[in-house]
Motif scaffolding. Sequence first.
Motif, PDB file in Angstrom:
ATOM      1  N   LYS A 110      52.015  13.779 -10.314  1.00 22.70           N
ATOM      2  CA  LYS A 110      51.629  14.261 -11.639  1.00 22.70           C
ATOM      3  C   LYS A 110      52.080  15.697 -11.877  1.00 22.70           C
ATOM      4  CE  LYS A 110      47.713  11.187 -12.286  1.00 22.70           C
ATOM      5  NZ  LYS A 110      46.258  11.052 -12.378  1.00 22.70           N
ATOM      6  N   ALA A 111      52.136  16.480 -10.809  1.00 24.02           N
ATOM      7  CA  ALA A 111      52.516  17.887 -10.937  1.00 24.02           C
ATOM      8  C   ALA A 111      54.036  18.078 -10.938  1.00 24.02           C
ATOM      9  CB  ALA A 111      51.909  18.702  -9.799  1.00 24.02           C
ATOM     10  N   ALA A 112      54.772  17.032 -10.595  1.00 24.23           N
ATOM     11  CA  ALA A 112      56.234  17.153 -10.523  1.00 24.23           C
ATOM     12  C   ALA A 112      56.795  17.495 -11.892  1.00 24.23           C
ATOM     13  CB  ALA A 112      56.841  15.850 -10.014  1.00 24.23           C
ATOM     14  N   VAL A 113      57.737  18.394 -11.890  1.00 24.88           N
ATOM     15  CA  VAL A 113      58.353  18.849 -13.133  1.00 24.88           C
ATOM     16  C   VAL A 113      59.652  18.082 -13.333  1.00 24.88           C
ATOM     17  CG1 VAL A 113      59.347  20.830 -14.304  1.00 24.88           C
ATOM     18  CG2 VAL A 113      57.345  21.125 -12.843  1.00 24.88           C
ATOM     19  N   ASP A 114      59.811  17.510 -14.509  1.00 19.39           N
ATOM     20  CA  ASP A 114      61.077  16.853 -14.838  1.00 19.39           C
ATOM     21  C   ASP A 114      62.111  17.921 -15.124  1.00 19.39           C
ATOM     22  OD1 ASP A 114      60.669  14.147 -14.613  1.00 19.39           O
ATOM     23  OD2 ASP A 114      59.831  13.951 -16.631  1.00 19.39           O
ATOM     24  N   ASP A 115      63.230  17.813 -14.444  1.00 15.16           N
ATOM     25  CA  ASP A 115      64.292  18.782 -14.733  1.00 15.16           C
ATOM     26  C   ASP A 115      65.221  18.262 -15.825  1.00 15.16           C
ATOM     27  OD1 ASP A 115      65.561  16.811 -13.345  1.00 15.16           O
ATOM     28  OD2 ASP A 115      66.380  18.109 -11.792  1.00 15.16           O
ATOM     29  N   GLY A 116      64.916  17.065 -16.341  1.00 17.21           N
ATOM     30  CA  GLY A 116      65.670  16.529 -17.462  1.00 17.21           C
ATOM     31  C   GLY A 116      66.894  15.720 -17.069  1.00 17.21           C
ATOM     32  N   THR A 117      67.253  15.731 -15.797  1.00 14.77           N
ATOM     33  CA  THR A 117      68.435  14.980 -15.385  1.00 14.77           C
ATOM     34  C   THR A 117      68.060  13.525 -15.125  1.00 14.77           C
ATOM     35  OG1 THR A 117      68.112  15.443 -13.038  1.00 14.77           O
ATOM     36  CG2 THR A 117      69.412  17.038 -14.292  1.00 14.77           C
ATOM     37  N   GLN A 118      69.068  12.684 -15.208  1.00 15.76           N
ATOM     38  CA  GLN A 118      68.858  11.268 -14.919  1.00 15.76           C
ATOM     39  C   GLN A 118      68.402  11.080 -13.480  1.00 15.76           C
ATOM     40  OE1 GLN A 118      68.435   9.785 -17.819  1.00 15.76           O
ATOM     41  NE2 GLN A 118      69.502   7.992 -17.047  1.00 15.76           N
ATOM     42  N   GLU A 119      68.991  11.862 -12.602  1.00 13.69           N
ATOM     43  CA  GLU A 119      68.654  11.748 -11.185  1.00 13.69           C
ATOM     44  C   GLU A 119      67.179  12.127 -10.951  1.00 13.69           C
ATOM     45  OE1 GLU A 119      69.990  14.337  -7.521  1.00 13.69           O
ATOM     46  OE2 GLU A 119      71.649  13.075  -8.209  1.00 13.69           O
ATOM     47  N   GLY A 120      66.710  13.153 -11.602  1.00 19.14           N
ATOM     48  CA  GLY A 120      65.310  13.575 -11.483  1.00 19.14           C
ATOM     49  C   GLY A 120      64.359  12.521 -12.017  1.00 19.14           C
ATOM     50  N   LYS A 121      64.718  11.947 -13.158  1.00 23.99           N
ATOM     51  CA  LYS A 121      63.870  10.900 -13.742  1.00 23.99           C
ATOM     52  C   LYS A 121      63.836   9.667 -12.852  1.00 23.99           C
ATOM     53  CE  LYS A 121      64.532  12.382 -18.511  1.00 23.99           C
ATOM     54  NZ  LYS A 121      65.112  12.087 -19.807  1.00 23.99           N
ATOM     55  N   ALA A 122      64.990   9.295 -12.313  1.00 24.94           N
ATOM     56  CA  ALA A 122      65.053   8.127 -11.437  1.00 24.94           C
ATOM     57  C   ALA A 122      64.228   8.361 -10.172  1.00 24.94           C
ATOM     58  CB  ALA A 122      66.503   7.816 -11.068  1.00 24.94           C
ATOM     59  N   LEU A 123      64.296   9.558  -9.632  1.00 27.89           N
ATOM     60  CA  LEU A 123      63.540   9.887  -8.436  1.00 27.89           C
ATOM     61  C   LEU A 123      62.039   9.838  -8.708  1.00 27.89           C
ATOM     62  CD1 LEU A 123      63.707  10.781  -5.489  1.00 27.89           C
ATOM     63  CD2 LEU A 123      63.789  13.137  -6.284  1.00 27.89           C
TER      64      LEU A 123
END
Length: 105
Positions: A28-41
């Motif tokens: 829940k605390a993870a910040v989305d960096d906006g990249t596809q790779e970040g979202k997939a992770l």
Amino acid sequence: MSQKYEAKRAVLLDDVKQVLKDAEALYKAAVDDGTQEGKALKEKLKAQLTKAQEQYAELEGSVLERTREAAAHTNDLVYEKPYHAMGVAALVGLVLGAFLSRCGR
């Protein structure tokens, strides 16, 4: 022995539950960096966290059910053959007493 097992089982299940709560808080605390790779992770982490929570629930239910079955089976054996149970208890007490008396010297 049964109380010791139950205490260790309870501690282990509490530890696993706490790890799952910590992982969920981290998710829940993870910040989305906006990249596809970040979202997939993040989605992969969410799926694995959900799977781990389901497995924990199944494990807890399984352990509880097996403990109840073992207690019921032991209870049935004691009621079916009370003299055998008393004999085994007396024998264990005798061996334990002999062992403790030798250790005390």
